[in-house]
Write a protein that holds these residues in place. Structure first.
Motif, PDB file in Angstrom:
ATOM      1  N   ASN A   1       1.088  -1.173  -0.039  1.00 34.42           N
ATOM      2  CA  ASN A   1       0.130  -0.043  -0.087  1.00 34.42           C
ATOM      3  C   ASN A   1       1.075   1.130  -0.089  1.00 34.42           C
ATOM      4  N   ALA A   2       1.019   1.693  -1.199  1.00 35.12           N
ATOM      5  CA  ALA A   2       2.182   2.648  -1.321  1.00 35.12           C
ATOM      6  C   ALA A   2       1.249   4.336  -1.015  1.00 35.12           C
ATOM      7  N   GLN A   3       0.028   4.222  -0.954  1.00 31.70           N
ATOM      8  CA  GLN A   3      -0.583   5.518  -0.709  1.00 31.70           C
ATOM      9  C   GLN A   3      -1.087   5.971   0.570  1.00 31.70           C
ATOM     10  N   ALA A   4      -0.274   5.138   1.477  1.00 32.61           N
ATOM     11  CA  ALA A   4      -0.359   5.590   2.941  1.00 32.61           C
ATOM     12  C   ALA A   4       0.474   6.679   3.713  1.00 32.61           C
ATOM     13  N   PRO A   5      -0.039   7.859   3.906  1.00 28.91           N
ATOM     14  CA  PRO A   5       0.891   8.891   4.241  1.00 28.91           C
ATOM     15  C   PRO A   5       1.712   8.527   5.605  1.00 28.91           C
ATOM     16  N   LEU A   6       0.752   7.706   6.279  1.00 28.52           N
ATOM     17  CA  LEU A   6       1.610   7.222   7.590  1.00 28.52           C
ATOM     18  C   LEU A   6       2.886   6.403   7.422  1.00 28.52           C
ATOM     19  N   TYR A   7       2.652   5.549   6.629  1.00 28.51           N
ATOM     20  CA  TYR A   7       3.702   4.439   6.208  1.00 28.51           C
ATOM     21  C   TYR A   7       5.196   5.175   5.790  1.00 28.51           C
ATOM     22  N   HIS A   8       4.581   6.220   4.899  1.00 26.94           N
ATOM     23  CA  HIS A   8       6.283   6.862   4.516  1.00 26.94           C
ATOM     24  C   HIS A   8       6.444   7.807   5.459  1.00 26.94           C
ATOM     25  N   SER A   9       5.807   8.375   6.308  1.00 29.67           N
ATOM     26  CA  SER A   9       6.413   9.258   7.280  1.00 29.67           C
ATOM     27  C   SER A   9       7.286   8.541   8.437  1.00 29.67           C
ATOM     28  N   ASN A  10       6.692   7.256   8.455  1.00 28.57           N
ATOM     29  CA  ASN A  10       7.311   6.555   9.720  1.00 28.57           C
ATOM     30  C   ASN A  10       8.659   6.003   9.110  1.00 28.57           C
ATOM     31  N   ILE A  11       8.513   5.434   7.904  1.00 32.05           N
ATOM     32  CA  ILE A  11       9.671   5.054   7.458  1.00 32.05           C
ATOM     33  C   ILE A  11      10.841   6.002   7.088  1.00 32.05           C
ATOM     34  N   GLY A  12      10.423   7.218   6.721  1.00 30.92           N
ATOM     35  CA  GLY A  12      11.329   8.346   6.727  1.00 30.92           C
ATOM     36  C   GLY A  12      11.938   8.639   8.022  1.00 30.92           C
ATOM     37  N   GLU A  13      11.511   8.609   9.173  1.00 28.93           N
ATOM     38  CA  GLU A  13      11.653   8.629  10.688  1.00 28.93           C
ATOM     39  C   GLU A  13      13.010   7.551  10.668  1.00 28.93           C
ATOM     40  N   ILE A  14      12.457   6.368  10.466  1.00 29.41           N
ATOM     41  CA  ILE A  14      13.330   5.180  10.650  1.00 29.41           C
ATOM     42  C   ILE A  14      14.588   5.457  10.003  1.00 29.41           C
ATOM     43  N   LEU A  15      14.558   5.626   8.735  1.00 28.51           N
ATOM     44  CA  LEU A  15      15.508   5.858   7.509  1.00 28.51           C
ATOM     45  C   LEU A  15      16.570   7.143   8.264  1.00 28.51           C
ATOM     46  N   ARG A  16      15.954   8.290   9.017  1.00 26.05           N
ATOM     47  CA  ARG A  16      16.601   9.257   9.584  1.00 26.05           C
ATOM     48  C   ARG A  16      17.469   8.786  10.446  1.00 26.05           C
ATOM     49  N   LEU A  17      16.839   7.854  11.493  1.00 23.61           N
ATOM     50  CA  LEU A  17      17.781   7.225  12.482  1.00 23.61           C
ATOM     51  C   LEU A  17      18.964   6.249  12.353  1.00 23.61           C
ATOM     52  N   LEU A  18      18.608   5.711  10.793  1.00 21.23           N
ATOM     53  CA  LEU A  18      19.674   4.946  10.252  1.00 21.23           C
ATOM     54  C   LEU A  18      20.721   5.705   9.596  1.00 21.23           C
ATOM     55  N   GLY A  19      20.457   6.967   9.757  1.00 21.50           N
ATOM     56  CA  GLY A  19      21.444   7.811   8.974  1.00 21.50           C
ATOM     57  C   GLY A  19      21.367   7.896   7.289  1.00 21.50           C
ATOM     58  N   LYS A  20      20.321   7.252   6.998  1.00 23.24           N
ATOM     59  CA  LYS A  20      19.857   7.305   5.432  1.00 23.24           C
ATOM     60  C   LYS A  20      19.092   8.357   4.782  1.00 23.24           C
ATOM     61  N   LEU A  21      19.802   9.604   5.059  1.00 21.18           N
ATOM     62  CA  LEU A  21      19.122  10.923   4.931  1.00 21.18           C
ATOM     63  C   LEU A  21      18.275  11.093   3.663  1.00 21.18           C
ATOM     64  N   SER A  22      18.910  10.807   2.537  1.00 24.33           N
ATOM     65  CA  SER A  22      18.339  10.938   1.339  1.00 24.33           C
ATOM     66  C   SER A  22      17.215  10.024   1.091  1.00 24.33           C
ATOM     67  N   ASP A  23      17.176   8.907   1.469  1.00 28.65           N
ATOM     68  CA  ASP A  23      15.853   7.955   1.308  1.00 28.65           C
ATOM     69  C   ASP A  23      15.044   8.507   2.290  1.00 28.65           C
ATOM     70  N   ALA A  24      15.325   8.990   3.290  1.00 29.61           N
ATOM     71  CA  ALA A  24      14.185   9.428   4.267  1.00 29.61           C
ATOM     72  C   ALA A  24      13.532  10.511   3.723  1.00 29.61           C
ATOM     73  N   GLU A  25      14.180  11.498   3.147  1.00 30.25           N
ATOM     74  CA  GLU A  25      13.684  12.661   2.650  1.00 30.25           C
ATOM     75  C   GLU A  25      12.574  12.257   1.268  1.00 30.25           C
ATOM     76  N   VAL A  26      13.151  11.491   0.503  1.00 31.17           N
ATOM     77  CA  VAL A  26      12.201  10.719  -0.481  1.00 31.17           C
ATOM     78  C   VAL A  26      10.606  10.497   0.181  1.00 31.17           C
TER      79      VAL A  26
END
Length: 344
Positions: free
Chosen positions: A68-93
């Motif tokens: 389900n690629a249309q859920a804003p919550l999923y994208h926001s949460n994975i962004g925060e996870i990626l940020r904590l992993l130091g993967k900032l470019s992917d998080a921004e996407v």
């Protein structure tokens, strides 16, 4: 389907109440029945996130997005996870996708601000924090983050206003109180700063940064023994707190305890071998003991790590002038280099 929905609802209740094992067990049962259930995958990922297992969290939330690629919550949460992993470019996407899907998603805009700030895009981060607050003016976390960005941009009065707003909205916000204390102490308002750091520690007794920041404020206020105690407390909670080792060394050095100071600098360098300031400070302790060659080696190392560290270069010149192992040619060369690099 109804039984699965009921199971998801019960699992969410467990998760909100902190009963993470019970929640995880239910999510896994749901996935045995329906391996592509996006909510179960997402929420199972968030259970992993809550216990700091970010790689596992990333895997489950990624699976949820594939279904389900249309859920804003999923994208926001994975962004925060990626940020904590130091993967900032992917998080921004992902965070930009969350905002695209839901422009009024305050959490996503705040998280995007954190990612932009982490990338050094401080002005852009300020824009997103303000966007978040335009949607939710009572968002204490966004006020705190905006304060931090404004401090970096050299706008301390605005930073203080937002830190105070964060504390007004959330009186138990220890991080905002300590951040407020840092800006106050930079303005020389040391009594106010100390009060904020102490309040942060009353709210969060194991808060390492607050112990460190209180140590800085106390040192500036001339309360050196109390400052030493705060740095030691920070180190007892986090033995890899390099800043505390370095500052503790400076205090001991100021008391003429050069051997003890050197020990603290060595500990700082053990945890962070590229800490230029610690090499510079270690050089000072060696120089004070007449160990000029060893001191010069520390200054050279500090300059190799941080070429703009003017104190290290100045002290290196001092060592060279008084160490007979070096001839006048090298001294003149170093003086000219110092002039070209700094004096101009």
């Amino acid at each position: 389907m109804a039984s699965i929905n009921e199971a998801v609802a019960l699992a969410i209740e467990h998760q909100k109440a902190g009963r993470l094992q019970e929640a995880e067990a239910l999510y896994r049962q749901i996935l045995q029945v329906n391996p592509s259930h996006p909510d179960a995958l997402h929420l199972l990922g968030m259970v992993a996130y809550q216990v700091g297992k970010y790689e596992i969290a990333l895997d489950f939330v990624s699976q949820a997005i594939r279904h389900n690629a249309q859920a804003p919550l999923y994208h926001s949460n994975i962004g925060e996870i990626l940020r904590l992993l130091g993967k900032l470019s992917d998080a921004e996407v992902h965070l930009r996708e969350a905002v695209k899907l839901d422009p009024n998603y305050a959490d996503a805009r705040n998280n995007l601000g954190l990612v932009l700030y982490g990338q050094g895009k401080t002005e852009d981060a300020v824009v997103e924090y303000r966007n978040s607050l335009a949607i939710n003016p009572a968002y204490a976390g966004a006020h705190n983050n905006l304060g931090t960005a404004l401090k970096v941009l050299g706008r301390p009065d605005e930073a203080i206003a937002h830190y105070r707003q964060a504390v007004a909205l959330k009186p138990d916000f220890a991080e905002a109180r300590s951040n407020l204390g840092v800006v106050l102490q930079e303005q020389g308002r040391l009594e106010e700063a100390i009060a904020q750091h102490r309040e942060a520690l009353a709210l969060k007794p194991g808060y390492v940064d607050a112990f460190y920041n209180l140590g800085v404020a106390l040192r500036l206020h001339g309360k050196l023994e109390e400052a030493v105690a705060m740095y030691c407390q920070a180190l007892s909670l986090n033995p890899s707190c390099v800043r505390a080792y370095n500052n503790l060394g400076v205090l001991l050095q100021g008391q003429g305890k050069f051997a003890e100071a050197a020990e603290q600098y060595h500990l700082a360098l053990k945890h962070k071998p590229d800490h230029g300031e610690a090499y510079c400070n270690l050089g000072i302790t060696l120089m004070e003991q007449g160990l000029l060659e060893e001191a010069a080696a520390c200054y050279r190392r500090a300059l190799a790590l941080k070429p703009d560290l003017v104190t290290a270069h100045s002290n290196l010149l001092f060592c060279l002038h008084y160490d007979t192992a070096h001839d006048s040619t090298e001294v003149v060369t170093q003086c000219r280099e110092w002039y070209e690099r700094y004096a101009r």
